[in-house]
Scaffold this motif. Structure first.
Motif, PDB file in Angstrom:
ATOM      1  N   GLY A 183       0.977  -1.412   0.218  1.00  0.00           N
ATOM      2  CA  GLY A 183      -0.261   0.007   0.488  1.00  0.00           C
ATOM      3  C   GLY A 183       0.786   1.339  -0.412  1.00  0.00           C
ATOM      4  N   PHE A 184       1.925   1.177   0.200  1.00  0.00           N
ATOM      5  CA  PHE A 184       3.181   2.327   0.419  1.00  0.00           C
ATOM      6  C   PHE A 184       2.825   2.783  -1.302  1.00  0.00           C
ATOM      7  CE2 PHE A 184       2.953   1.472   4.283  1.00  0.00           C
ATOM      8  CZ  PHE A 184       3.868   2.197   5.401  1.00  0.00           C
ATOM      9  N   ASN A 185       3.881   4.023  -1.301  1.00  0.00           N
ATOM     10  CA  ASN A 185       3.903   4.644  -2.834  1.00  0.00           C
ATOM     11  C   ASN A 185       2.587   4.765  -4.081  1.00  0.00           C
ATOM     12  OD1 ASN A 185       6.902   5.095  -2.155  1.00  0.00           O
ATOM     13  ND2 ASN A 185       7.386   2.995  -3.041  1.00  0.00           N
ATOM     14  N   PRO A 186       1.497   5.477  -3.193  1.00  0.00           N
ATOM     15  CA  PRO A 186       0.182   5.193  -4.060  1.00  0.00           C
ATOM     16  C   PRO A 186       0.853   5.805  -5.219  1.00  0.00           C
ATOM     17  CG  PRO A 186      -0.307   6.629  -2.300  1.00  0.00           C
ATOM     18  CD  PRO A 186       1.845   5.925  -1.642  1.00  0.00           C
ATOM     19  N   GLN A 187       0.779   6.011  -6.694  1.00  0.00           N
ATOM     20  CA  GLN A 187       0.165   7.168  -7.298  1.00  0.00           C
ATOM     21  C   GLN A 187      -0.579   7.044  -7.945  1.00  0.00           C
ATOM     22  OE1 GLN A 187       4.951   6.797  -9.581  1.00  0.00           O
ATOM     23  NE2 GLN A 187       4.700   4.895  -8.209  1.00  0.00           N
ATOM     24  N   THR A 188      -0.779   8.552  -8.212  1.00  0.00           N
ATOM     25  CA  THR A 188      -2.409   8.267  -9.697  1.00  0.00           C
ATOM     26  C   THR A 188      -2.412   8.299 -10.502  1.00  0.00           C
ATOM     27  OG1 THR A 188      -3.541   9.181  -7.203  1.00  0.00           O
ATOM     28  CG2 THR A 188      -4.668  10.426  -9.610  1.00  0.00           C
TER      29      THR A 188
END
Lengths: 426, 230
Positions: A183-188
């Motif tokens: 769930g880390f480094n979320p990018q849209t």
């Protein structure tokens, strides 16, 4: 609420970056988890900034349900006290060090020792840039998983999911996001004021198919994340187009298209741009999902009056019913070995993730939730990620098929839904 | 130039078409409808002419007037024909009184908006509710839909958007399909009145609930088809 207190009691908070998902371990199983120690990595560096590699690895391994990975009070160096670890019933010890060799470049060393034989099982030096730390930690988790269990982990992979937030300046906002497997480094990838649904990775992970309402109706699009290309729209007739699923060859996509009111599954070839109809029933046929070998699809249909899952053999054209237990089974996906389906099964008034053994027709309900959605297997088949409802908000949940342990990933604000797991990175 | 007569006669023709079709439907719907009403009411429409002073218009109407003023004669004429509004052309086919037509168009859309408001009794949108995992239209719903069919026949310039929705239970994709089936069930009844060309069907599945919540009350509110006239 009782349940909420239960979550609070057991929570393990990760330090989280903006918008990252935080991990909450709600049901820790005691049974048959491999007991190991992952000691803090020794940091040999001038910079104060550090990422806790050992903690990322511990969280990865614990999330799989296969390990009971603990930290140690002190650093473990070259002098390993095997008797001490034997006494504390640890089967393996992992330790390492991080050595800064230039402002941006580091050497990372990792060592895995078997406690009983007192032998080295694995050691490696990896050179990595500052930004690659988390990726490398997930890579090391996969290594440890493989060295100790003889089977690949699913950590150096990515998730994609849809988030929904109410924002002061934008109002209700939907985002198609990609993150690391924790769930880390979320990018849209896509942001919209209109609903986004049903993200699906191509097997090579280069493309994502999804459903968007940006033209005020459901249409299927394909996007190549971070390439700044315009999403490609797939064909539709006079009604809905939705529910994309990639053929493993990456050239064909199964999708649901409504024509004169009849919703059927079609196969679209991205090269020839031709459509082939796969189902012809007058009832609702939707939620197609390819088998790993691409030879059949599972899909949802209400052709008998009940909502059930069917499998179509694409070679023979034969359609057979897969689910027989209960009055509502839907949104099935194949396990990586093709033997099982994960699906949504109704129990009383609740909708729960269930596992179906296709050959024996045995159905196992996996959760006690009220409203589960969108189950999806990890690429090694050891876990299922899905979304579930907590206080009218969608959250992500991961269940270990090894011991049924459940870990929930919460977002700071808004809801998260419809997770899918990418294949392994190359 | 008697465009008005032409338009009126075409309206009557349309209505009588509808009447024929309705009589062909068979016993099921005969007791539910009275086809002769449509024609007479239509004949009354647009007969009155009242002039409203500009300073009495609302801001929204003033914006619309500005928009209409910026349109070409051709575009205005096109719109007038679509709305069934009378206008006069000179020998060369040019619009004689442009300002009057704009005034008539504004008046027409205001009257229509008021009519829709009154008919739907809910800011222009009417909502029909459904049972769980069901897109069947019962007898009461059929009566309601026939009222809408008559309303559309009385107002030939109106178009209808049917938006199907589902409650949160079950999977999103199945609910998207279910929402479309609900809207299509409504359209099917309206189709008996030859209104197909004026109806658009879309589905939002469970994505746009009216009431957020995991209880029977919320679910009932959200299983619906919204009728939006435009």
């Amino acid at each position: 609420m009782k349940y909420f207190k239960f979550i609070l009691l057991f929570y393990i908070l990760l330090s989280f970056s903006a918008n990252a998902l935080l991990e909450v371990n709600i049901l820790k199983s005691k049974e048959a988890a491999f007991p190991i120690v992952i000691a803090p990595f020794e940091i040999i560096s001038d910079s104060s900034e550090n990422i806790d590699i050992a903690k990322i690895i511990r969280d990865d391994l614990n999330r799989s349900g296969q390990f009971n990975a603990l930290s140690s009070d002190a650093l473990v160096g070259n002098q390993i006290d095997f008797d001490f670890w034997k006494e504390h019933k640890k089967d393996a010890v992992v330790f390492g060090k991080v050595e800064q060799i230039s402002p941006r470049v580091y050497n990372v060393y990792i060592y895995i020792y078997d406690v009983f034989s007192e032998k080295s099982l694995y050691q490696k030096k990896i050179t990595v840039s500052k930004t690659g730390f988390r990726r490398m930690a997930h890579f090391l988790s996969d290594k440890i998983h493989y060295v100790l269990l003889g089977q690949k982990g699913s950590f150096n992979t990515r998730l994609s999911y849809v988030t929904v937030t109410d924002e002061d300046d934008r109002g209700r906002t939907y985002r198609l996001q990609i993150s690391d497997s924790d769930g880390f480094n979320p990018q849209t990838v896509v942001r919209s004021a209109n609903p986004i649904l049903s993200p699906a990775w191509s097997k090579d992970q280069k493309k994502l198919a999804y459903v968007s309402f940006k033209n005020n109706r459901s249409e299927v699009f394909i996007i190549t994340p971070f390439m700044k290309t315009i999403p490609v729209k797939l064909p539709r007739f006079d009604g809905i187009a939705s529910s994309p699923s990639w053929h493993p060859n990456g050239e064909n996509i199964a999708l649901t298209i409504s024509k004169k009111g009849n919703k059927d599954i079609y196969l679209y070839n991205l090269k020839s741009e031709k459509l082939k109809r796969l189902t012809t029933n007058l009832s609702i046929d939707t939620e197609a999902s390819f088998s790993p070998d691409g030879k059949s699809i599972a899909f949802t249909s209400n052709r008998t009056g009940q909502v059930q899952v069917y499998i179509k053999n694409l070679k023979t054209g034969k359609i057979s019913r897969a689910t027989f237990e209960g009055s509502y089974n839907a949104k099935a996906v194949f396990s990586p070995d093709g033997r099982d389906l994960a699906l949504i099964h109704r129990v009383g008034k609740d909708y729960r993730v269930a596992l179906l053994d296709i050959a024996s027709r045995d159905l196992t309900v996996m959760t006690r939730n009220k409203s589960d959605e969108s189950p999806y297997f990890s690429p090694n088949g050891g876990m299922i990620i899905f979304s579930t409802n907590r206080d009218n908000m969608g959250i992500l949940s991961i269940i270990s098929l090894h011991n049924n342990q459940i870990v929930e990933l919460l977002q700071k604000t808004g809801e998260v839904r419809e997770p899918t797991w990418s294949n392994y990175s190359n | 130039m008697s465009k008005k007569i032409l338009l009126l006669s075409s309206v009557i023709f349309l209505s009588s078409c509808a009447a024929t079709n309705i009589s062909e439907l068979g016993d099921k719907f005969l007791d539910l409808i009275n086809p002769s009403d449509a024609a007479t009411e239509q004949a009354d429409l647009g007969g009155e002419e009242t002039l409203v002073a500009v300073d009495e218009y609302s801001d929204a109407t003033i914006t619309e007037i500005e928009k209409l003023k910026s349109m070409s004669d051709g575009a205005l004429i096109e719109r007038a024909i679509a709305k069934g509004i009378d206008f006069e052309l000179d020998a060369d086919g040019n619009l004689i009184d442009r300002d009057k037509l704009i005034e008539d168009l504004v008046e027409n859309s205001e009257a229509l908006a008021a009519l829709i408001d009154e008919f739907t009794n809910n800011g222009g949108t009417f909502i029909l509710y459904f049972s769980y995992d069901d897109s069947e239209i019962d007898e009461e719903s059929t009566r309601i839909i026939i009222d809408h069919a008559n309303f559309m026949q009385d107002n030939p310039s109106l178009r209808l958007r049917l938006e199907g929705h589902a409650d949160e239970r079950g999977t999103r994709e199945y609910n998207l399909a279910l929402g479309e089936n609900r809207a299509l069930s409504v359209k099917e009844v309206l189709s008996l009145y030859n209104l197909d060309d004026r109806i658009v069907v879309i589905s939002y599945g469970e994505e746009l609930p009216i009431l957020v919540g995991s209880n029977e009350m919320a679910w009932e509110e959200n299983r619906r088809v919204e009728f939006s006239y435009y």
